[in-house]
Design a protein around this motif. Sequence first.
Motif, PDB file in Angstrom:
ATOM      1  N   UNK A   1       9.402  17.741   6.110  1.00  0.00           N
ATOM      2  CA  UNK A   1       8.033  17.330   5.791  1.00  0.00           C
ATOM      3  C   UNK A   1       7.990  16.170   4.804  1.00  0.00           C
ATOM      4  N   UNK A   2       9.153  15.738   4.312  1.00  0.00           N
ATOM      5  CA  UNK A   2       9.198  14.586   3.401  1.00  0.00           C
ATOM      6  C   UNK A   2       8.502  14.799   2.084  1.00  0.00           C
ATOM      7  N   UNK A   3       8.590  16.021   1.552  1.00  0.00           N
ATOM      8  CA  UNK A   3       7.824  16.334   0.352  1.00  0.00           C
ATOM      9  C   UNK A   3       8.639  16.265  -0.944  1.00  0.00           C
ATOM     10  N   UNK A   4       9.880  15.756  -0.867  1.00  0.00           N
ATOM     11  CA  UNK A   4      10.723  15.750  -2.056  1.00  0.00           C
ATOM     12  C   UNK A   4      10.951  14.359  -2.624  1.00  0.00           C
ATOM     13  N   UNK A   5      10.138  13.393  -2.165  1.00  0.00           N
ATOM     14  CA  UNK A   5      10.185  12.061  -2.759  1.00  0.00           C
ATOM     15  C   UNK A   5       8.756  11.571  -2.976  1.00  0.00           C
ATOM     16  N   UNK A   6       8.644  10.489  -3.725  1.00  0.00           N
ATOM     17  CA  UNK A   6       7.340   9.873  -3.956  1.00  0.00           C
ATOM     18  C   UNK A   6       7.154   8.745  -2.940  1.00  0.00           C
ATOM     19  N   UNK A   7       6.231   8.934  -2.005  1.00  0.00           N
ATOM     20  CA  UNK A   7       5.994   7.932  -0.977  1.00  0.00           C
ATOM     21  C   UNK A   7       5.067   6.831  -1.501  1.00  0.00           C
ATOM     22  N   UNK A   8       5.328   5.591  -1.128  1.00  0.00           N
ATOM     23  CA  UNK A   8       4.435   4.495  -1.568  1.00  0.00           C
ATOM     24  C   UNK A   8       2.995   4.703  -1.116  1.00  0.00           C
ATOM     25  N   UNK A   9       2.826   5.188   0.132  1.00  0.00           N
ATOM     26  CA  UNK A   9       1.488   5.467   0.651  1.00  0.00           C
ATOM     27  C   UNK A   9       1.524   6.753   1.462  1.00  0.00           C
ATOM     28  N   UNK A  10       0.388   7.375   1.620  1.00  0.00           N
ATOM     29  CA  UNK A  10       0.284   8.574   2.435  1.00  0.00           C
ATOM     30  C   UNK A  10       0.594   8.270   3.890  1.00  0.00           C
TER      31      UNK A  10
END
Length: 410
Positions: A236-245
């Motif tokens: 789900x890609x929830x363990x990094x800070x994404x630049x945008x949603x």
Amino acid sequence: MIRLLFFVAFVLLIEVYAFQAFRTLSKIKWVQYSYIILSVLILGYIIYSFTQFDRKIGQTPSTLLTFGLVLLIYIPKIILTLVMFGEDFYRIISGTISHFLGNTDRSSFLPERRKFVSQIAIGVAAVPFLSLLYGMTKGKYNFKVIKQTLFFSDLPDSFDGTTITHISDIHSGSFDDPAKIQYAVDLINEQNSDMVLFTGDIVNTHASEMHPWVDTFKKIHNPKFGKYSVLGNHDYGEYIDWPTQKEKVDNFEAIKDLHRQIDFKLLMNENVKLKSGTDEIAVVGVENWGKSFKKAGDLVKASTGLNQNDFKILMSHDPSHWEYEVKNNEQNFHLTLSGHTHGLQFGIEIPGFIKWSPVQYVYKQWAGLYENLGRYVYVNRGFGFHAYPGRVGIWPEITVIELKKAEKVA
């Protein structure tokens, strides 16, 4: 600031005691200086690597190496510290007793360090050092095929003898040896099972991590009843800070599409019915549901069109789902397949004698087969690795489960 000071004090304590053990064994100055220089360089590299960690990128080969070095170097040094500290405690007690008894033969209050204690300390510390080193070089690809036979009185006759190959936790972003991964895929194919089920975590974070390996995993044979998969918490890609949603959403869509690219049918809170003659069983797949992680799994939605009497195999990434929602569920899920724990990639397993890992203090079901009132969960130890770039005692696993018809008890 307090945390930083505590960290510095802790590291200095460990380094000083480890050096004391080393110095007791070798009086040669250049050897001692070489040890100090090497220790400083390794510590400097570790600190530098941690300062370069980017929450927008997540785990990289560099962070894998760094975490491996931390364990490889500092677990043995912590053991050295404990042994040497214990000797210091003895020396203080011995010195105090001698002082009050008027023993003045010694020039110092404390007795000298004993060489044999340092030898014992280094010998004990060598065990985790060599084990962790093996785990990083060989153990992470030491694939094992583990076979189980399960008996069910209500298994439809036509499915008696059906075999399932179960894999979990690929974590493709951690791989660094194409030949070893091809070997593992060949092992999967050698089992010649009737279906292949994959229970999540195809990547660490980014869909692109799987791109170099798509062709390899696509070689997994498409068996009689097909290949099915579900998502794990890392998907789900929830363990990094994404630049945008939007980037996060696009990555999630790309991860889901990876399953299509390797010819697996991804089940998103849904089920498929497998037919053999006039009989059928259901494979049910839920999104991730974890006691301490994302709760996207929906058993009600996934069981649409099924009833209590249908024979059901449930794929759910996190075994805590079985503990909290599945094992007593009125829908009667006969067999649940999970992964997630990796067995912490560290432990001791001697079949028939001992099975231990620190992860067992977090998960009741963490590796292998568990049963409750005739319902089973099998927790795969994982195909890949994450964080620590190795495995010690808990080897990467390919599971083969055979379903057998049991005689009904009168």
